[in-house]
Design a protein around this motif. Sequence first.
Motif, PDB file in Angstrom:
ATOM      1  N   PHE A   6       0.833  -1.099   0.041  1.00 35.27           N
ATOM      2  CA  PHE A   6       0.146   0.017  -0.054  1.00 35.27           C
ATOM      3  C   PHE A   6       0.800   1.388   0.197  1.00 35.27           C
ATOM      4  CE2 PHE A   6      -2.332  -3.276   2.090  1.00 35.27           C
ATOM      5  CZ  PHE A   6      -3.671  -3.212   1.414  1.00 35.27           C
ATOM      6  N   HIS A   7       0.420   2.209  -0.614  1.00 29.78           N
ATOM      7  CA  HIS A   7       1.175   3.674  -0.530  1.00 29.78           C
ATOM      8  C   HIS A   7       0.249   4.639   0.185  1.00 29.78           C
ATOM      9  CE1 HIS A   7       3.188   7.313  -1.439  1.00 29.78           C
ATOM     10  NE2 HIS A   7       1.947   7.757  -2.196  1.00 29.78           N
ATOM     11  N   LEU A   8       0.832   5.137   1.273  1.00 29.95           N
ATOM     12  CA  LEU A   8       0.409   5.962   2.524  1.00 29.95           C
ATOM     13  C   LEU A   8       0.818   7.482   2.156  1.00 29.95           C
ATOM     14  CD1 LEU A   8       1.071   2.868   4.557  1.00 29.95           C
ATOM     15  CD2 LEU A   8      -1.593   3.741   4.498  1.00 29.95           C
ATOM     16  N   PRO A   9       0.414   7.811   1.317  1.00 22.39           N
ATOM     17  CA  PRO A   9       0.685   9.466   1.050  1.00 22.39           C
ATOM     18  C   PRO A   9       0.817  10.391   2.460  1.00 22.39           C
ATOM     19  CG  PRO A   9      -1.274   9.473   0.001  1.00 22.39           C
ATOM     20  CD  PRO A   9      -0.835   7.906   0.501  1.00 22.39           C
ATOM     21  N   GLY A  10      -0.019  10.159   3.389  1.00 24.73           N
ATOM     22  CA  GLY A  10      -0.359  10.709   4.642  1.00 24.73           C
ATOM     23  C   GLY A  10       0.980  10.521   5.704  1.00 24.73           C
ATOM     24  N   LEU A  11       1.684   9.523   5.286  1.00 26.44           N
ATOM     25  CA  LEU A  11       2.876   9.014   6.218  1.00 26.44           C
ATOM     26  C   LEU A  11       3.904  10.008   6.440  1.00 26.44           C
ATOM     27  CD1 LEU A  11       2.587   6.174   7.806  1.00 26.44           C
ATOM     28  CD2 LEU A  11       4.030   5.256   6.038  1.00 26.44           C
ATOM     29  N   ARG A  12       3.944  10.524   7.597  1.00 28.13           N
ATOM     30  CA  ARG A  12       4.900  11.923   7.803  1.00 28.13           C
ATOM     31  C   ARG A  12       6.001  11.563   8.733  1.00 28.13           C
ATOM     32  NH1 ARG A  12       3.986  13.415   3.140  1.00 28.13           N
ATOM     33  NH2 ARG A  12       1.794  14.588   2.653  1.00 28.13           N
ATOM     34  N   THR A  13       5.438  10.900   9.827  1.00 28.18           N
ATOM     35  CA  THR A  13       6.185  10.650  11.036  1.00 28.18           C
ATOM     36  C   THR A  13       6.253   9.243  11.321  1.00 28.18           C
ATOM     37  OG1 THR A  13       4.474  10.902  12.588  1.00 28.18           O
ATOM     38  CG2 THR A  13       5.608  12.988  11.850  1.00 28.18           C
ATOM     39  N   GLN A  14       7.324   8.930  12.491  1.00 31.30           N
ATOM     40  CA  GLN A  14       7.457   7.633  13.071  1.00 31.30           C
ATOM     41  C   GLN A  14       6.154   7.285  13.854  1.00 31.30           C
ATOM     42  OE1 GLN A  14       9.903   5.217  12.400  1.00 31.30           O
ATOM     43  NE2 GLN A  14       8.159   3.865  13.135  1.00 31.30           N
ATOM     44  N   ASP A  15       5.566   8.320  14.373  1.00 28.08           N
ATOM     45  CA  ASP A  15       4.183   8.030  15.210  1.00 28.08           C
ATOM     46  C   ASP A  15       3.194   7.477  14.160  1.00 28.08           C
ATOM     47  OD1 ASP A  15       5.279   8.626  17.496  1.00 28.08           O
ATOM     48  OD2 ASP A  15       4.524  10.685  17.565  1.00 28.08           O
ATOM     49  N   ASP A  16       3.393   8.419  12.860  1.00 29.92           N
ATOM     50  CA  ASP A  16       2.142   7.646  11.784  1.00 29.92           C
ATOM     51  C   ASP A  16       2.509   6.175  11.702  1.00 29.92           C
ATOM     52  OD1 ASP A  16       1.222  10.064  11.783  1.00 29.92           O
ATOM     53  OD2 ASP A  16       2.296  10.797  10.006  1.00 29.92           O
ATOM     54  N   ALA A  17       3.658   6.014  11.310  1.00 31.26           N
ATOM     55  CA  ALA A  17       4.133   4.425  10.964  1.00 31.26           C
ATOM     56  C   ALA A  17       3.824   3.700  11.961  1.00 31.26           C
ATOM     57  CB  ALA A  17       5.812   4.575  10.765  1.00 31.26           C
ATOM     58  N   ASP A  18       4.025   3.970  13.240  1.00 32.91           N
ATOM     59  CA  ASP A  18       3.706   3.129  14.304  1.00 32.91           C
ATOM     60  C   ASP A  18       2.063   2.809  14.556  1.00 32.91           C
ATOM     61  OD1 ASP A  18       6.290   3.046  15.118  1.00 32.91           O
ATOM     62  OD2 ASP A  18       6.112   4.602  16.594  1.00 32.91           O
ATOM     63  N   ALA A  19       1.447   3.974  14.430  1.00 31.86           N
ATOM     64  CA  ALA A  19       0.038   3.812  14.280  1.00 31.86           C
ATOM     65  C   ALA A  19      -0.547   3.022  13.254  1.00 31.86           C
ATOM     66  CB  ALA A  19      -0.728   5.205  14.138  1.00 31.86           C
ATOM     67  N   VAL A  20      -0.155   3.068  11.987  1.00 30.54           N
ATOM     68  CA  VAL A  20      -0.298   2.133  10.815  1.00 30.54           C
ATOM     69  C   VAL A  20       0.012   0.763  11.190  1.00 30.54           C
ATOM     70  CG1 VAL A  20       0.092   1.558   8.471  1.00 30.54           C
ATOM     71  CG2 VAL A  20      -0.362   3.876   9.002  1.00 30.54           C
TER      72      VAL A  20
END
Length: 71
Positions: A6-20
Motif C-alpha cells: 500500500f502507498h500511504l501518502p499521509g505517512l509523515r512521522t514515526q508516530d504515523d508509521a507506528d499507528a499504521v
Amino acid sequence: MPETIFHLPGLRTQDDADAVMFELQDLPCVSQADVNLAEQTAWVSHTGMISPEDIAAALAEAGYEAHINHP
C-alpha cells in the motif's frame, strides 16, 4: 498467502508509521506487516479471507489514506 503493498501518502512521522503498524497488526487475517516510513508504504501478508480493499478501508477509517500498489 497473498501479499499487498500500500502507498500511504499521509505517512509523515514515526508516530504515523507506528499507528499504521498497530492498525495492521490488529486486523484479523493479517499474518505479517511492515511499514516503510521513507517510502510511505506498508507491506502486508494476509489470508484470502481479507481483501486488499478491506485493509485499505480499515487504514482509511484510522485516518490514513491507503492506495493499493498494483504491479
